[in-house]
Structures are given as C-alpha cells and as structure tokens.
Design a protein around this motif. Structure first.
Motif: not given
Length: 91
Positions: A6-26
């Motif tokens: 329920g929280t909008l998180i800014c993706i402006d670099d690679e740090r969070i990507l390993p913590h996201l599921s495939a669905e979240q990445r999509a």
C-alpha cells in the motif's frame, strides 16, 4: 514507482530490485508523485501528485485529508518500532 504493502516506493536505482517479486517488478511504472521531504527518501512512501510548482503543492496539502507522515515505512516495520529505535540510539 512500485506499490509495496500500500506504499508507493521510488525505484531510481538497483538496490530494491533484488527484493521484489517478478509480479512486483512487472508492476513498476512511472507516476507523478512527491515525497514528504528530500531527506525522507527512500524511507518514506511517495504521495500521488499532479503538482508542478510550489503553489500547487501547497494547494494539494491544504486539500488532502491524510497525513504526509503516513508513508513513513520506518513507522510500520514492527509494533512500537519508533520507540524501540529511540531506545536503541537510532536517533
């Protein structure tokens, strides 16, 4: 941006990507948002916004009925987390 719990998180670099599921990445998408303060990123979720200048930001803040602090992730990681962090010397 990606919505996490329920929280909008800014993706402006690679740090969070390993913590996201495939669905979240999509679900990553560009959105018009603002953050509570510059120092709050990335600990604070973003607020949807169409404001493009200071008067518009002020108008949005006057019209909203939610707290600008509601997106602070650090407040929601566990029960009483802010108090625990204070006791542990985080601040």
């Amino acid at each position: 941006m990606v919505e996490l719990h329920g929280t909008l998180i800014c993706i402006d670099d690679e740090r969070i990507l390993p913590h996201l599921s495939a669905e979240q990445r999509a679900s990553i998408e560009t959105r018009g948002v603002r953050l509570r303060t510059l120092g709050c990123y990335p600990l604070t979720g973003a607020v949807e916004s169409t404001a493009t200048d200071l008067p518009q930001i002020i108008q949005e803040m006057l019209m909203t009925r939610t707290s600008e602090r509601q997106g602070r992730i650090i407040d929601h990681d566990q029960d009483g987390s802010m108090e625990k962090k204070k006791i542990e010397g985080y601040f």
